[in-house]
Design an enzyme around this catalytic site. Structure first.
Site, mmCIF file in Angstrom:
data_model
loop_
_atom_site.group_PDB
_atom_site.id
_atom_site.type_symbol
_atom_site.label_atom_id
_atom_site.label_comp_id
_atom_site.label_asym_id
_atom_site.label_seq_id
_atom_site.Cartn_x
_atom_site.Cartn_y
_atom_site.Cartn_z
ATOM 1 N N ASP A 282 -16.651 18.199 -33.864
ATOM 2 C CA ASP A 282 -15.768 18.808 -34.644
ATOM 3 C C ASP A 282 -14.366 18.177 -34.493
ATOM 4 O O ASP A 282 -14.247 17.500 -33.311
ATOM 5 C CB ASP A 282 -15.934 20.143 -34.460
ATOM 6 C CG ASP A 282 -14.848 20.791 -34.934
ATOM 7 O OD1 ASP A 282 -14.641 20.852 -36.535
ATOM 8 O OD2 ASP A 282 -14.129 21.769 -34.323
ATOM 9 N N PHE A 283 -13.558 18.266 -35.420
ATOM 10 C CA PHE A 283 -12.277 17.699 -35.403
ATOM 11 C C PHE A 283 -11.331 18.620 -34.690
ATOM 12 O O PHE A 283 -11.005 18.868 -33.746
ATOM 13 C CB PHE A 283 -11.767 17.217 -36.603
ATOM 14 C CG PHE A 283 -10.265 16.301 -36.257
ATOM 15 C CD1 PHE A 283 -10.349 15.317 -35.431
ATOM 16 C CD2 PHE A 283 -9.100 16.812 -36.711
ATOM 17 C CE1 PHE A 283 -8.975 14.453 -35.310
ATOM 18 C CE2 PHE A 283 -8.044 16.149 -36.675
ATOM 19 C CZ PHE A 283 -8.094 15.109 -35.966
ATOM 20 N N ASP A 284 -10.529 19.670 -35.636
ATOM 21 C CA ASP A 284 -9.584 20.589 -35.358
ATOM 22 C C ASP A 284 -10.174 21.775 -34.040
ATOM 23 O O ASP A 284 -11.018 22.119 -34.404
ATOM 24 C CB ASP A 284 -9.383 21.330 -36.626
ATOM 25 C CG ASP A 284 -8.618 20.447 -37.583
ATOM 26 O OD1 ASP A 284 -7.265 20.270 -37.205
ATOM 27 O OD2 ASP A 284 -9.181 19.861 -38.300
ATOM 28 N N ASP A 465 -15.495 24.473 -31.981
ATOM 29 C CA ASP A 465 -14.770 25.585 -31.584
ATOM 30 C C ASP A 465 -14.893 26.657 -32.536
ATOM 31 O O ASP A 465 -14.608 27.800 -32.002
ATOM 32 C CB ASP A 465 -13.457 25.251 -31.288
ATOM 33 C CG ASP A 465 -12.689 24.875 -32.794
ATOM 34 O OD1 ASP A 465 -13.294 24.274 -33.448
ATOM 35 O OD2 ASP A 465 -11.700 25.690 -33.137
HETATM 36 O O1 LIG Z 1 -14.214 21.405 -38.796
HETATM 37 P P1 LIG Z 1 -12.895 21.311 -38.291
HETATM 38 O O2 LIG Z 1 -12.562 19.891 -38.067
HETATM 39 O O3 LIG Z 1 -12.554 22.177 -37.179
HETATM 40 O O4 LIG Z 1 -11.832 21.542 -39.431
HETATM 41 C C1 LIG Z 1 -11.744 23.072 -39.836
HETATM 42 C C2 LIG Z 1 -10.467 23.345 -40.370
HETATM 43 O O5 LIG Z 1 -9.338 22.895 -39.500
HETATM 44 C C3 LIG Z 1 -8.012 22.807 -40.005
HETATM 45 O O6 LIG Z 1 -7.541 24.138 -39.965
HETATM 46 C C4 LIG Z 1 -7.449 24.530 -38.546
HETATM 47 O O7 LIG Z 1 -6.522 23.728 -37.860
HETATM 48 C C5 LIG Z 1 -5.056 23.671 -38.247
HETATM 49 C C6 LIG Z 1 -4.514 22.624 -37.469
HETATM 50 O O8 LIG Z 1 -4.604 22.892 -36.292
HETATM 51 C C7 LIG Z 1 -4.658 25.010 -37.906
HETATM 52 O O9 LIG Z 1 -3.506 25.243 -38.328
HETATM 53 C C8 LIG Z 1 -5.586 26.112 -38.566
HETATM 54 O O10 LIG Z 1 -5.070 27.436 -38.421
HETATM 55 C C9 LIG Z 1 -6.853 25.884 -38.517
HETATM 56 O O11 LIG Z 1 -7.892 26.707 -39.192
HETATM 57 C C10 LIG Z 1 -7.996 22.279 -41.454
HETATM 58 O O12 LIG Z 1 -6.597 22.208 -41.824
HETATM 59 C C11 LIG Z 1 -8.801 23.093 -42.453
HETATM 60 O O13 LIG Z 1 -9.014 22.234 -43.647
HETATM 61 C C12 LIG Z 1 -10.348 22.752 -41.893
HETATM 62 O O14 LIG Z 1 -11.334 23.310 -42.721
#
Ligand SMILES: O=P(O)(O)OC[C@H]1O[C@H](O[C@H]2O[C@H](CO)[C@@H](O)[C@H](O)[C@H]2O)[C@H](O)[C@@H](O)[C@@H]1O
Length: 526
Positions: A282-284, A465
């Site tokens: 996963d990324f974020d 996460d």
């Molecule tokens: O599946 P992921 O790669 O984990 O993406 C899930 C969402 O991640 C991002 O939002 C999350 O990260 C942001 C930056 O750190 C944070 O500000 C936010 O509160 C988190 O929910 C992304 O912006 C989404 O589009 C993704 O779906």
């Protein structure tokens, strides 16, 4: 004896059929149908092409059980070579139309029902109470227009969050079972994707509807007789009483209970000895730490370097909720698989793009939701709308805590009007996605099937996460290694992961160890 289990972490809603599953009314229906048809067939002048044999038990399950009244009349009479007009809702009881005969059946049903006493099955009460205690939402569905009345008499109204009965189905113009429309409506009202919903049914038409709708699990109930007819109709399991269904977590661990991956390194290394890895990340919140502005998140150079090294030893994929182009741009490495919009759009290492067609019909809904939300939330400071091709995220990380409830309820409101979309919750974000039974777990399996062709027999490793990552962690629970990147934001929630790490830099360190191990075991790739 426990025959099957409903895991409350995987399944968040259970849709029950009423007659014969929850209430002891199937026999009352069966008797009312028998009385109607036997009388009708006896009075109808015999002809060579029609079968006037009395109504039998098999006729009940084959032609009328679980169906709307008029469909029951048409299907049963059709099976005997008899055709009557549909008629209309004003036809008097006994009139020779589907509506008229259906009304007479209803009169017989209500006459018998008045005399019946205890209607709610004990095992149903106990299962529903257990589910609700474990946080699983419940819906009752019935083709019957008397559903509300029966539930009231049984004292069961409060046991369900949602009711979709014959009256509502007619109002919404929903086709009856074996079409899945009634179940879809129940899942939508439960705010639960069909893949996370279980259907519990005793009618063949209901099992077929659950299967046709791709519900997460379809459990048949054969209180009497053989389970075969329900298994043949597509049930995942058949029970003879609801006491045979348990409600337990298959892997009952909280984030704090999952062992640290670094302290269990020897164990992980042993598992991977002489085996290749297929890595999906996963990324974020996993590869990159969470930040307040999603557009400013960057991948550290250490993480990029280690991903590059790993991709020399085996296939690597990034599976993100972000838009495909966005996540590709942020990782910025060739030779990897990338999946965006929670796995609805994917691209291989050679640049071949795979969009999941199943998401296409929801694009109109996503556009409509986006337009509505941009307008409704423009006055809420900090609310941020993030449109991905197959998803729409509404971030509230920067919204005043007193206004986050408002943001959630605006998103929930629009989601209720768009049945093609489902809600998903993440870290300070609420998302709308196509409600087609596709999630990170399904996308992970799709990826593994393709990635493993480059590394047969490899061990899948997934790290994530968030709640959406739990679908992927669950998917590889039995054949891979799941790693959760812990954060305080979720509290001590349950997880399917085998190991945990505390934060993205700890994950990078673990990936580095995995890379060294992979390099020793199988230098050079492919
Ligand atoms: O599946 P992921 O790669 O984990 O993406 C899930 C969402 O991640 C991002 O939002 C999350 O990260 C942001 C930056 O750190 C944070 O500000 C936010 O509160 C988190 O929910 C992304 O912006 C989404 O589009 C993704 O779906």
């Amino acid at each position: 004896m426990v025959v099957t289990n409903i895991d409350p972490r995987r399944y968040r809603g259970v849709v029950f059929d009423m007659d014969g599953v929850i209430t002891d009314t199937a026999a009352v229906h069966s008797e009312a149908w028998r009385r109607l048809f036997d009388q009708y067939l006896a009075e109808r002048p015999p002809t060579a092409n029609e079968d006037h044999q009395p109504f039998g038990e098999a006729d009940y399950s084959d032609y009328v059980d679980g169906k709307r009244r008029i469909d029951g009349v048409l299907d049963f009479l059709g099976s005997r070579g008899i055709s009557v007009p549909r008629g209309d809702a004003d036809d008097p009881a006994g009139f020779e139309t589907a509506h008229g005969l259906g009304k007479l059946k209803d009169r017989y049903f209500l006459e018998t029902l008045t005399a019946a006493d205890a209607l709610l099955f004990d095992d149903a009460l106990s299962l529903i109470e257990t589910l609700r205690d474990r946080g699983v939402r419940t819906a009752i569905t019935s083709a019957s227009r008397n559903c509300r009345q029966v539930l009231r008499r049984a004292g069961a109204v409060q046991l369900f969050d949602v009711r979709v009965d014959g009256v509502l189905a007619d109002r919404l113009g929903l086709p009856g079972k074996p079409k899945p429309a009634v179940f879809f409506e129940a899942a939508r009202r439960l705010d639960t994707p069909v893949s996370a919903c279980v259907v519990v049914e005793d009618a063949k038409a209901g099992i077929q509807a659950g299967r046709a709708g791709s519900f997460g699990r379809v459990i048949g109930v054969a209180r009497t007789g053989s389970p075969t007819r329900l298994l043949d109709a597509g049930a995942d399991a058949v029970v003879s009483t609801l006491h045979e269904i348990s409600v337990t977590n298959s892997s009952d661990r909280r984030l704090s209970e999952v062992p640290d991956a670094h302290s269990r390194w020897e164990e992980i290394a042993l598992r991977l000895r002489d085996r290749r890895l297929v890595l999906v990340l996963d990324f974020d919140g996993t590869l990159a730490p969470i930040g307040t502005d999603p557009t400013e998140v960057v991948l550290s150079s250490q993480a990029r370097d280690v991903l590059q090294q790993l991709s020399r030893h085996g296939p690597v994929s990034i599976l993100s909720g972000r838009d495909l182009q966005d996540v590709r741009h942020r990782v910025h490495l060739d030779g990897l698989w990338y999946a965006g919009s929670h796995g609805f759009e994917l691209v291989g290492p050679d640049g071949a793009v795979f969009a999941q067609d199943i998401g296409e019909p929801a694009l109109r809904g996503l556009n409509e939701a986006e337009q509505f939300l941009r307008e409704e939330l423009k006055t809420v400071p900090g609310a941020r709308i993030d449109r991905k091709r197959f998803a729409l995220a509404v971030h509230f990380r920067n919204v005043h805590p007193g206004s986050t409830g408002e943001v959630r309820s605006v998103v929930e409101r629009i989601s209720r009007t768009l049945p093609m979309l489902r809600l998903a919750h993440g870290r300070q974000v609420i998302e709308l996605l196509p409600d087609v039974g596709w999630n990170k777990g399904r996308a992970l399996r799709w990826l593994l099937q393709r990635m493993e062709s480059a590394a047969p027999g490899a061990v899948p490793v997934y790290a994530g996460d968030d709640y959406a990552d739990e679908d992927a962690l669950h998917e590889i629970h039995d054949d891979g290694i799941g790693i959760v990147v812990r954060s305080r934001e979720h509290g001590d929630r349950l997880t399917w992961a085998h190991y945990g790490v505390d934060g993205s830099s700890s994950l990078t360190a673990l990936l580095s160890r995995l890379s060294s191990l992979a390099g020793q075991a199988r230098p050079g790739y492919p």
